[in-house]
Design a protein around this motif. Structure first.
Motif, PDB file in Angstrom:
ATOM      1  N   ARG A  17       1.153  10.127  -8.817  1.00  0.00           N
ATOM      2  CA  ARG A  17       1.551   9.057  -9.750  1.00  0.00           C
ATOM      3  C   ARG A  17       1.238   7.689  -9.146  1.00  0.00           C
ATOM      4  O   ARG A  17       0.718   7.590  -8.031  1.00  0.00           O
ATOM      5  N   ILE A  19      -0.093   4.082  -7.949  1.00  0.00           N
ATOM      6  CA  ILE A  19      -1.396   3.514  -7.561  1.00  0.00           C
ATOM      7  C   ILE A  19      -2.366   4.626  -7.148  1.00  0.00           C
ATOM      8  O   ILE A  19      -3.553   4.576  -7.456  1.00  0.00           O
ATOM      9  N   ASP A  38      -0.146  15.541  -2.616  1.00  0.00           N
ATOM     10  CA  ASP A  38       1.163  14.964  -2.934  1.00  0.00           C
ATOM     11  C   ASP A  38       2.237  16.010  -2.644  1.00  0.00           C
ATOM     12  O   ASP A  38       1.978  17.206  -2.632  1.00  0.00           O
ATOM     13  N   TYR A 158      10.601  -0.802   5.790  1.00  0.00           N
ATOM     14  CA  TYR A 158       9.336  -0.825   5.030  1.00  0.00           C
ATOM     15  C   TYR A 158       8.419  -1.932   5.545  1.00  0.00           C
ATOM     16  O   TYR A 158       7.241  -1.702   5.838  1.00  0.00           O
ATOM     17  N   LYS A 162       4.780  -1.256   7.369  1.00  0.00           N
ATOM     18  CA  LYS A 162       3.522  -1.719   6.763  1.00  0.00           C
ATOM     19  C   LYS A 162       2.800  -2.708   7.695  1.00  0.00           C
ATOM     20  O   LYS A 162       1.567  -2.742   7.726  1.00  0.00           O
ATOM     21  N   VAL A 191       3.865  -4.179  -7.830  1.00  0.00           N
ATOM     22  CA  VAL A 191       2.998  -3.406  -8.718  1.00  0.00           C
ATOM     23  C   VAL A 191       3.879  -2.556  -9.636  1.00  0.00           C
ATOM     24  O   VAL A 191       4.815  -1.888  -9.173  1.00  0.00           O
ATOM     25  N   THR A 193       5.060   0.219 -10.948  1.00  0.00           N
ATOM     26  CA  THR A 193       5.083   1.681 -10.812  1.00  0.00           C
ATOM     27  C   THR A 193       6.534   2.139 -10.766  1.00  0.00           C
ATOM     28  O   THR A 193       7.453   1.314 -10.676  1.00  0.00           O
TER      29      THR A 193
HETATM   30  N1  LIG Z   1       4.670  -0.462  -6.305  1.00  0.00           N
HETATM   31  C1  LIG Z   1       4.629  -1.552  -5.545  1.00  0.00           C
HETATM   32  O1  LIG Z   1       5.128  -2.623  -5.923  1.00  0.00           O
HETATM   33  C2  LIG Z   1       3.935  -1.512  -4.201  1.00  0.00           C
HETATM   34  C3  LIG Z   1       3.687  -2.730  -3.553  1.00  0.00           C
HETATM   35  C4  LIG Z   1       3.048  -2.729  -2.327  1.00  0.00           C
HETATM   36  C5  LIG Z   1       2.663  -1.533  -1.753  1.00  0.00           C
HETATM   37  N2  LIG Z   1       2.914  -0.364  -2.396  1.00  0.00           N
HETATM   38  C6  LIG Z   1       2.487   0.858  -1.721  1.00  0.00           C
HETATM   39  O2  LIG Z   1       1.584   1.536  -2.559  1.00  0.00           O
HETATM   40  C7  LIG Z   1       1.651   2.951  -2.307  1.00  0.00           C
HETATM   41  C8  LIG Z   1       1.870   3.678  -3.616  1.00  0.00           C
HETATM   42  O3  LIG Z   1       3.061   3.177  -4.199  1.00  0.00           O
HETATM   43  P1  LIG Z   1       3.469   3.463  -5.718  1.00  0.00           P
HETATM   44  O4  LIG Z   1       4.166   2.264  -6.188  1.00  0.00           O
HETATM   45  O5  LIG Z   1       2.320   4.025  -6.449  1.00  0.00           O
HETATM   46  O6  LIG Z   1       4.595   4.579  -5.452  1.00  0.00           O
HETATM   47  P2  LIG Z   1       5.015   5.888  -6.256  1.00  0.00           P
HETATM   48  O7  LIG Z   1       6.375   6.245  -5.739  1.00  0.00           O
HETATM   49  O8  LIG Z   1       4.836   5.700  -7.715  1.00  0.00           O
HETATM   50  O9  LIG Z   1       3.946   6.962  -5.737  1.00  0.00           O
HETATM   51  C9  LIG Z   1       3.977   7.418  -4.420  1.00  0.00           C
HETATM   52  C10 LIG Z   1       3.524   8.868  -4.377  1.00  0.00           C
HETATM   53  O10 LIG Z   1       3.592   9.296  -2.992  1.00  0.00           O
HETATM   54  C11 LIG Z   1       4.114  10.611  -2.966  1.00  0.00           C
HETATM   55  N3  LIG Z   1       4.739  10.871  -1.666  1.00  0.00           N
HETATM   56  C12 LIG Z   1       5.865  10.298  -1.163  1.00  0.00           C
HETATM   57  N4  LIG Z   1       6.153  10.854   0.037  1.00  0.00           N
HETATM   58  C13 LIG Z   1       5.188  11.775   0.289  1.00  0.00           C
HETATM   59  C14 LIG Z   1       4.960  12.683   1.360  1.00  0.00           C
HETATM   60  N5  LIG Z   1       5.785  12.771   2.408  1.00  0.00           N
HETATM   61  N6  LIG Z   1       3.878  13.506   1.291  1.00  0.00           N
HETATM   62  C15 LIG Z   1       3.043  13.445   0.223  1.00  0.00           C
HETATM   63  N7  LIG Z   1       3.219  12.614  -0.831  1.00  0.00           N
HETATM   64  C16 LIG Z   1       4.297  11.791  -0.788  1.00  0.00           C
HETATM   65  C17 LIG Z   1       5.132  10.646  -4.100  1.00  0.00           C
HETATM   66  O11 LIG Z   1       5.409  11.986  -4.513  1.00  0.00           O
HETATM   67  C18 LIG Z   1       4.427   9.818  -5.176  1.00  0.00           C
HETATM   68  O12 LIG Z   1       3.641  10.628  -6.023  1.00  0.00           O
HETATM   69  C19 LIG Z   1       2.785   3.125  -1.297  1.00  0.00           C
HETATM   70  O13 LIG Z   1       2.240   3.205   0.000  1.00  0.00           O
HETATM   71  C20 LIG Z   1       3.587   1.861  -1.446  1.00  0.00           C
HETATM   72  O14 LIG Z   1       4.293   1.537  -0.265  1.00  0.00           O
HETATM   73  C21 LIG Z   1       3.535  -0.323  -3.604  1.00  0.00           C
END
Ligand SMILES: NC(=O)c1ccc[n+]([C@@H]2O[C@H](COP(=O)([O-])OP(=O)(O)OC[C@H]3O[C@@H](n4cnc5c(N)ncnc54)[C@H](O)[C@@H]3O)[C@@H](O)[C@H]2O)c1
Length: 262
Positions: A17, A19, A38, A158, A162, A191, A193
């Motif tokens: 799911r 990004i 995943d 976090y 990062k 973002v 999500t």
């Molecule tokens: N959404 C934001 O605002 C944002 C901002 C900056 C950075 N990010 C980074 O972007 C990336 C994606 O974030 P997102 O918002 O799409 O999150 P999300 O929670 O929608 O998706 C993350 C996915 O990672 C999977 N996951 C989590 N732990 C796992 C593990 N141990 N093994 C395998 N899969 C695992 C989850 O099942 C999920 O499908 C992350 O690294 C997050 O830190 C997100």
């Protein structure tokens, strides 16, 4: 029109799911073989079905990216189907909503294991595959965060994990440059999500606000006054994963609508 990734094999972690999923769609549109990793079996299989409909080969794998055993087994499966790996996109990540004085050691470790250790482990196995197969212009792209560059209240583990991703990216870039492999990170702002929706729910409590009110507060802090879409982040990651970006390595570019400027 020429497809950026025709015939290449791309691994995306956290691909079920958010990004990661948006990036998997972009890679598929550019003709790549797609490996989705995943934790969530149901979601990763559903995502695989959607991506197969774009006419590419998709391998969905249930992998906990904090486990070296699970990663090793998954890479063997990828190698038996595709032999070489051209692109690794580290998208799996989790966030916390706890003050440093309150966070338990176990939660701290969990955040570092998912956000940082997984990048080290995946890069190690995939890097070795790229070198063994003499992959030309291999790419590793990791999602870091704007939180790597600025402190965020209630988000300490976090932020620190990062920031370490950016440092690991620089070192990997140095160590893999002689093989023509480029390694970069992207640092998104807010973002839209499910992860961010969970942050609105949990961190609003720390700030003593309702989730909706907290969301508006955060949006108000972004010069562009809106959240990013997952596709906007994925688009730049696609560029970094393509041969158009061969000379870019060791960077951690912020994509945050100007948030870190003020
Ligand atoms: N959404 C934001 O605002 C944002 C901002 C900056 C950075 N990010 C980074 O972007 C990336 C994606 O974030 P997102 O918002 O799409 O999150 P999300 O929670 O929608 O998706 C993350 C996915 O990672 C999977 N996951 C989590 N732990 C796992 C593990 N141990 N093994 C395998 N899969 C695992 C989850 O099942 C999920 O499908 C992350 O690294 C997050 O830190 C997100």
């Amino acid at each position: 029109m020429e497809k950026y990734l025709q015939g290449k094999t791309c691994i995306i972690t956290g691909a079920a799911r958010g990004i990661g999923k948006a990036l998997a769609v972009k890679y598929a549109e550019q003709g790549a073989n797609i490996v989705l990793m995943d934790l969530n079996k149901e979601m990763v299989e559903a995502t695989a079905k959607e991506i197969e409909a774009l006419g590419v080969t998709v391998l969905p794998l249930v992998v906990n990216v904090t486990s070296s055993q699970e990663i090793e087994a998954a890479i063997k499966e990828v190698e038996s189907q595709f032999t070489k790996i051209d692109v690794l996109a580290n998208c799996a990540g989790i966030s916390t909503s706890r003050l440093i004085l309150d966070i338990e050691e176990e939660e701290w470790d969990r955040v570092f294991n998912v956000n940082l250790k997984s990048v080290y482990l995946l890069s190690k196995y995939v890097g070795k595959n790229m070198i063994k197969n003499e992959v030309k212009n291999g790419k590793i792209v990791t999602i870091s965060s704007q939180a790597s560059k600025i402190g965020e209240l209630g988000n300490g583990a976090y932020c620190a994990s990062k920031a370490a991703v950016n440092s690991l990216t620089q070192v990997l870039a140095l160590e893999l440059a002689e093989y023509g492999i480029s390694v970069n990170a992207v640092c998104p702002g807010f973002v839209d999500t499910e992860m961010l929706q969970e942050v609105f729910q949990k961190r609003s409590v720390i700030e003593g606000k309702a989730p909706q009110e907290y969301e508006e507060l955060l949006k108000g802090q972004v010069p562009m006054k809106r959240l990013a879409t997952p596709e906007e982040i994925a688009e730049f990651m696609l560029f970094l994963s393509s041969e158009k970006a061969n000379y870019i390595t060791g960077t951690s570019m912020t994509i945050a609508g100007g948030k870190t400027l003020i």
